[in-house]
Write an enzyme that holds these catalytic residues in place. Structure first.
Site, short mmCIF file in Angstrom:
data_model
loop_
_atom_site.label_atom_id
_atom_site.label_comp_id
_atom_site.label_asym_id
_atom_site.label_seq_id
_atom_site.Cartn_x
_atom_site.Cartn_y
_atom_site.Cartn_z
N SER A 82 -0.03 -9.23 1.26
CA SER A 82 -1.69 -9.12 1.35
C SER A 82 -2.12 -8.84 2.74
O SER A 82 -1.72 -9.28 3.52
CB SER A 82 -2.21 -10.35 0.77
OG SER A 82 -3.56 -10.39 0.74
N GLY A 90 -2.59 -1.82 -7.63
CA GLY A 90 -1.48 -2.97 -7.87
C GLY A 90 -1.67 -3.73 -8.75
O GLY A 90 -2.89 -4.26 -9.14
N HIS A 112 0.79 -1.12 0.01
CA HIS A 112 -0.01 0.05 -0.13
C HIS A 112 0.91 1.32 -0.12
O HIS A 112 0.54 2.34 -0.57
CB HIS A 112 -0.99 0.21 1.15
CG HIS A 112 -1.99 -1.05 1.31
ND1 HIS A 112 -1.99 -2.11 2.17
CD2 HIS A 112 -3.27 -1.25 0.45
CE1 HIS A 112 -3.10 -2.64 1.88
NE2 HIS A 112 -3.63 -2.36 1.32
#
Ligand code: AMP
Length: 287
Positions: A187, A149, A39
């Site tokens: 993740s 992404g 992120h």
């Protein structure tokens, strides 16, 4: 300085309009929170590409199917604000579900074809939820650039299509997959994994290495690659393969031969985490 949090669409639009009137450009990074290094890498890309950076944090109910992890999805605003310190966010757009989907809400965005393979069939309604919420975020934030992404490769293709088809004047930027040192794609769902499951999960990125090697060594049959990868994953530990595919990186259609760059892409459930990974591989030019 503390990041400003905006919770309503109207105030977000007003803020963006003021920036636009002052001639400033805006980058948007849509997220569901539980920030990790990937992120942050998207945020840095957004920071580089525009004068103002808006990160949205919204766990979007319409992209989760029944029985998926909407309720369990990690939510920790304080931790996220801390993780994003130093990036230079101008605004964290953090609407409630009721703000995004008020009573009587009845409109959704459906992207056809690209959503009919890979994650589409196993997550009915997922891409409708994604396309709808991203269209709404685009309307709320009015960015010039939006960053996504490549880990969610199909999602990126769906958003590019949606943005072009609905005439959003927004540049869609893809950022390469960010991995842990051992290869596991980062993740928010990795936190569901036990130590054993985490070891099993390494077979995803390892199998992509196998695919790259097979193609470099001359393998051109998609089925042979898929079967080899399934074996690699199944032998790593208890897991359920959703799909392994060699697909066209533009259309997401399954391919039978590697006759150009291909998307090797997979989804595997390990414990309660549904994990995805992918790589684009081009066969070496023939001599
Ligand atoms: P999420 O919060 O999981 O919905 O992800 C927000 C954005 O971060 C999406 O555009 C994802 O594709 C992207 N993203 C998540 N994990 C990774 C990763 N490991 N590498 C690159 N992008 C990622």
């Amino acid at each position: 300085m503390a990041v400003e949090i905006i919770e309503t669409v109207r105030s977000m639009q007003a803020r963006s309009d003021a920036w636009r009137s002052a001639g400033e450009t805006i980058a948007l990074v849509p997220t569901m929170g539980a920030f990790h290094e990937a992120h942050l890498s998207l945020m840095r890309e957004g920071r580089r590409r525009a004068d103002r950076l808006v990160v949205s944090l919204f766990v979007n109910p319409t992209q989760f199917g029944p029985g998926e992890d909407y309720d369990a999805y990690p939510r920790d605003l304080e931790a996220d604000l801390k993780a994003a310190e130093g990036i230079g966010l101008d605004v964290l757009f953090h609407p409630s579900a009721g703000e995004m989907y008020p009573v009587g809400y009845a409109t959704s965005v459906e992207v056809e074809e690209l959503t009919e393979t890979l994650c589409g069939p196993s997550r009915p309604g997922h891409f409708r939820g994604v396309a709808t919420v991203v269209a709404k975020l685009f309307q709320a934030v009015r960015p010039h650039v939006a960053v996504f992404g490549e880990k969610d490769f199909q999602q990126l293709a769906v958003i590019r299509r949606m943005a072009a088809d609905l005439h959003f004047d927004i540049e869609i930027v893809g950022v390469p997959i960010v991995r842990e040192e051992d290869g596991l794609a980062m993740s928010s769902r990795n936190m569901y994994l036990s130590a054993d499951e985490r070891k099993t999960a390494l077979s995803l990125s390892r199998s992509l290495d196998v695919a790259r090697r097979m193609i470099a060594d001359g393998e051109r049959g998609a089925l042979a690659i898929v079967e080899r990868l399934r074996k690699e994953i199944e032998s790593a530990g208890p897991c359920t393969i959703d799909y392994v595919s060699v697909a066209d990186p533009e259309t997401m259609a399954h391919k039978t031969t590697v006759d150009g760059p291909v998307l090797v892409v997979l989804a595997v459930k390990v414990g309660r985490a549904r994990l995805i990974d992918n790589t684009v591989v081009a066969p070496p030019a023939s001599p």
